[in-house]
Design an enzyme around this catalytic site. Structure first.
Site, mmCIF file in Angstrom:
data_model
loop_
_atom_site.group_PDB
_atom_site.id
_atom_site.type_symbol
_atom_site.label_atom_id
_atom_site.label_comp_id
_atom_site.label_asym_id
_atom_site.label_seq_id
_atom_site.Cartn_x
_atom_site.Cartn_y
_atom_site.Cartn_z
ATOM 1 N N TYR A 1 39.991 33.491 34.295
ATOM 2 C CA TYR A 1 39.894 34.958 34.176
ATOM 3 C C TYR A 1 40.157 35.421 32.729
ATOM 4 O O TYR A 1 39.950 36.584 32.397
ATOM 5 C CB TYR A 1 40.872 35.684 35.115
ATOM 6 C CG TYR A 1 40.702 35.404 36.591
ATOM 7 C CD1 TYR A 1 39.595 34.726 37.091
ATOM 8 C CD2 TYR A 1 41.661 35.842 37.507
ATOM 9 C CE1 TYR A 1 39.468 34.460 38.450
ATOM 10 C CE2 TYR A 1 41.525 35.589 38.866
ATOM 11 C CZ TYR A 1 40.434 34.886 39.333
ATOM 12 O OH TYR A 1 40.313 34.640 40.676
ATOM 13 N N LYS B 1 45.481 29.433 38.531
ATOM 14 C CA LYS B 1 44.597 28.418 39.127
ATOM 15 C C LYS B 1 44.086 27.408 38.100
ATOM 16 O O LYS B 1 43.873 27.755 36.934
ATOM 17 C CB LYS B 1 43.394 29.112 39.792
ATOM 18 C CG LYS B 1 43.808 30.276 40.691
ATOM 19 C CD LYS B 1 42.677 30.849 41.507
ATOM 20 C CE LYS B 1 43.117 32.126 42.220
ATOM 21 N NZ LYS B 1 42.940 33.343 41.421
ATOM 22 N N HIS C 1 41.028 25.697 41.852
ATOM 23 C CA HIS C 1 40.142 26.860 42.000
ATOM 24 C C HIS C 1 38.926 26.590 42.911
ATOM 25 O O HIS C 1 38.561 27.433 43.725
ATOM 26 C CB HIS C 1 39.679 27.328 40.621
ATOM 27 C CG HIS C 1 39.434 28.788 40.531
ATOM 28 N ND1 HIS C 1 39.736 29.553 39.433
ATOM 29 C CD2 HIS C 1 38.898 29.662 41.425
ATOM 30 C CE1 HIS C 1 39.411 30.811 39.655
ATOM 31 N NE2 HIS C 1 38.889 30.901 40.853
ATOM 32 N N ASP D 1 47.822 37.732 41.158
ATOM 33 C CA ASP D 1 46.919 36.589 41.284
ATOM 34 C C ASP D 1 45.955 36.546 40.102
ATOM 35 O O ASP D 1 45.059 37.369 39.990
ATOM 36 C CB ASP D 1 46.122 36.710 42.592
ATOM 37 C CG ASP D 1 45.223 35.519 42.840
ATOM 38 O OD1 ASP D 1 45.627 34.608 43.588
ATOM 39 O OD2 ASP D 1 44.108 35.480 42.263
HETATM 40 P P1 NDP Z 1 38.047 43.069 45.804
HETATM 41 O O1 NDP Z 1 37.471 42.935 47.166
HETATM 42 O O2 NDP Z 1 39.510 43.078 45.634
HETATM 43 O O3 NDP Z 1 37.411 44.369 45.158
HETATM 44 C C1 NDP Z 1 37.666 44.773 43.839
HETATM 45 C C2 NDP Z 1 36.702 45.909 43.501
HETATM 46 O O4 NDP Z 1 36.919 46.988 44.402
HETATM 47 C C3 NDP Z 1 36.896 46.461 42.123
HETATM 48 O O5 NDP Z 1 35.622 46.860 41.642
HETATM 49 C C4 NDP Z 1 37.786 47.682 42.333
HETATM 50 O O6 NDP Z 1 37.510 48.654 41.357
HETATM 51 C C5 NDP Z 1 37.312 48.154 43.694
HETATM 52 N N1 NDP Z 1 38.398 48.769 44.476
HETATM 53 C C6 NDP Z 1 39.700 48.402 44.531
HETATM 54 N N2 NDP Z 1 40.388 49.172 45.370
HETATM 55 C C7 NDP Z 1 39.513 50.065 45.876
HETATM 56 C C8 NDP Z 1 39.630 51.140 46.785
HETATM 57 N N3 NDP Z 1 40.805 51.442 47.347
HETATM 58 N N4 NDP Z 1 38.512 51.857 47.082
HETATM 59 C C9 NDP Z 1 37.328 51.564 46.522
HETATM 60 N N5 NDP Z 1 37.151 50.551 45.637
HETATM 61 C C10 NDP Z 1 38.223 49.811 45.316
HETATM 62 O O7 NDP Z 1 37.342 41.920 44.938
HETATM 63 P P2 NDP Z 1 37.786 40.734 43.980
HETATM 64 O O8 NDP Z 1 36.587 39.859 43.905
HETATM 65 O O9 NDP Z 1 38.366 41.209 42.734
HETATM 66 O O10 NDP Z 1 38.894 39.926 44.819
HETATM 67 C C11 NDP Z 1 40.281 40.170 44.732
HETATM 68 C C12 NDP Z 1 40.998 39.066 43.984
HETATM 69 O O11 NDP Z 1 40.803 37.813 44.632
HETATM 70 C C13 NDP Z 1 40.453 38.811 42.574
HETATM 71 O O12 NDP Z 1 40.834 39.821 41.663
HETATM 72 C C14 NDP Z 1 41.057 37.459 42.306
HETATM 73 O O13 NDP Z 1 42.420 37.577 41.974
HETATM 74 C C15 NDP Z 1 40.851 36.768 43.654
HETATM 75 N N6 NDP Z 1 39.586 36.007 43.714
HETATM 76 C C16 NDP Z 1 39.670 34.638 43.861
HETATM 77 C C17 NDP Z 1 38.540 33.871 43.919
HETATM 78 C C18 NDP Z 1 38.673 32.399 44.057
HETATM 79 O O14 NDP Z 1 37.660 31.685 43.914
HETATM 80 N N7 NDP Z 1 39.837 31.886 44.324
HETATM 81 C C19 NDP Z 1 37.176 34.446 43.834
HETATM 82 C C20 NDP Z 1 37.190 35.903 43.731
HETATM 83 C C21 NDP Z 1 38.354 36.626 43.682
HETATM 84 P P3 NDP Z 1 38.547 49.106 40.174
HETATM 85 O O15 NDP Z 1 39.226 47.876 39.647
HETATM 86 O O16 NDP Z 1 37.612 49.717 39.187
HETATM 87 O O17 NDP Z 1 39.488 50.087 40.784
#
Ligand code: NDP
Length: 277
Positions: free
Chosen positions: A51, A76, A107, A46
Site C-alpha cells: 500500500y 502484510k 498477502h 490494516d
Molecule cells: P471498502 O469496501 O472498505 O470500501 C472503501 C471505499 O468505500 C472507499 O472508496 C471509501 O471512500 C468508500 N466508503 C467508506 N465508507 C463509506 C460509507 N460509509 N459510505 C459510502 N462509501 C464509503 O474497500 P477496500 O477495498 O478499501 O477494503 C477495505 C480494506 O480491506 C482495505 O483498505 C485494505 O485494508 C483491506 N484489503 C485487503 C485486501 C487483501 O488482499 N488482503 C484486498 C483489498 C482490501 P472514502 O475513503 O473516499 O471515504
C-alpha cells in the site's frame, strides 16, 4: 463509548472486530485518517507493504498517546517478498516505527510460484522471534490452507478474504471456522457501492434502524461473526462506519442479506493472481 468486541484468536491473542483499512490512501491521507479514527474509537489498523503507506501509519501512531498494547496493527508480506520474509518484516517495522506487528499476513498465495509454504515457514520463525505477535494469511483457498497446515503443523489465526453481500464465500468461511481460523472481510462495503447500498432489503433495514446502508452492511458482517476493516479517508464516514454498536440485526435480517450473494468478485481470483511488482 460503544466499541468493537475483541475476537479471540487461536494463538491466545485477540483482535478488535472492527478496524480501519487503508488501501489506496496515501501517506498524507493516512496520517489524518488514523488520527480521526483513533479519536472515534478505532484501535485496529490494516495496512500492507504494497500500500506504500506504512510510513504514514507509523507517523500517525508516533504522534498519539494511546498505549501500544491497546493498538492492533496489521501489515502484510507482499508477493515478491515470499522468499525473504524476515527482511520484509524488518523493513515494515522500520517504516511503521514499531518494535512488533500485532498481525502479519501473507498477502496472496500466488500458487504458480510454489513459494507460499516456504514463506509460511519463515513467518512461523518471525512469530517465535517476537517480531510479530500473530500470523495469518489473506486470499487463501481451502487447498492452500490445507497445504501450509499439513506441511508445518501451524494453522493461521486469520484468513482475510473478499467478503461483501455480493461475494460471501460461505464454503471457505465454514472451512475457516472448522479449523479455528477467524475470517476477516476485505472490501466489506464492496468498495463503496457496486449496487450493494441500493439493494431494497438494505434500504429497508436502513430505514427501520435509522442507519445508512453502509452501516447496515457493516452490521451484517459483525452479526455474521466476521472481523471487518472498512476503508475511509473521509472523517464523517470514518465515524459513520464505527457507529454501529447501538443496534443489531435480527437473525432473519442477517439471512435476508445473506441471500443477496452473487459470488461476484471485485478483486482477482487468488488461484491466478500473480502480481510480483
Ligand atoms: P471498502 O469496501 O472498505 O470500501 C472503501 C471505499 O468505500 C472507499 O472508496 C471509501 O471512500 C468508500 N466508503 C467508506 N465508507 C463509506 C460509507 N460509509 N459510505 C459510502 N462509501 C464509503 O474497500 P477496500 O477495498 O478499501 O477494503 C477495505 C480494506 O480491506 C482495505 O483498505 C485494505 O485494508 C483491506 N484489503 C485487503 C485486501 C487483501 O488482499 N488482503 C484486498 C483489498 C482490501 P472514502 O475513503 O473516499 O471515504
Amino acid at each position: 463509548m460503544d466499541k468493537p468486541k475483541l475476537i479471540k484468536l487461536s494463538d491466545g491473542n485477540a483482535i478488535p472486530q472492527l478496524g480501519l483499512g487503508v488501501w489506496q490512501a496515501d501517506n498524507h491521507q493516512v496520517v489524518k485518517a488514523i488520527h480521526h479514527a483513533l479519536d472515534t474509537g478505532y484501535r485496529l489498523f490494516d495496512t500492507a507493504a504494497i500500500y506504500h503507506n506504512e510510513e504514514g501509519v507509523g507517523k500517525a501512531l508516533k504522534q498519539i498517546t494511546v498505549p501500544r498494547d491497546e493498538l492492533f496493527i496489521t501489515t502484510k508480506l507482499w508477493n515478491n517478498d515470499q522468499t525473504h520474509a524476515r527482511g520484509a518484516v524488518l523493513e515494515s517495522l522500520q517504516r511503521l516505527q514499531l518494535d512488533y506487528i500485532d498481525l502479519y499476513l501473507m498477502h496472496w498465495p500466488v500458487p504458480s510460484r510454489e513459494l507460499y509454504v516456504e514463506a509460511w515457514k519463515q513467518m512461523i520463525i518471525l512469530q517465535k522471534e517476537g517480531l510479530v505477535k500473530s500470523i495469518g494469511v489473506c486470499n487463501f483457498k481451502e487447498e492452500h490452507l490445507e497445504r501450509i497446515i499439513t506441511e508445518t503443523g501451524v494453522t493461521p489465526v486469520i484468513n482475510q478474504i473478499e467478503i461483501h453481500p455480493l461475494m460471501q464465500q460461505a464454503p471457505l468461511r465454514a472451512w475457516n471456522t472448522t479449523h479455528n481460523i477467524v475470517t476477516e472481510s476485505w472490501s466489506p462495503l464492496a468498495q463503496g457501492g457496486d449496487g450493494v447500498f441500493e439493494q431494497p432489503v438494505i434500504q429497508k433495514l436502513a430505514e427501520k434502524y435509522h442507519k445508512t446502508p453502509a452501516q447496515i452492511v457493516l452490521r451484517w458482517h459483525l452479526d455474521s461473526g466476521l472481523v471487518v476493516i472498512p476503508k475511509s479517508v473521509t472523517p464523517s464516514r470514518i465515524e459513520e462506519n464505527f457507529h454501529i454498536f447501538d443496534f443489531k440485526l435480527e437473525k432473519e435480517e442477517v439471512a435476508a442479506i445473506t441471500i443477496l450473494d452473487q459470488k461476484k468478485r471485485l478483486g482477482p481470483d487468488p488461484d491466478i493472481f500473480v502480481d510480483i511488482s
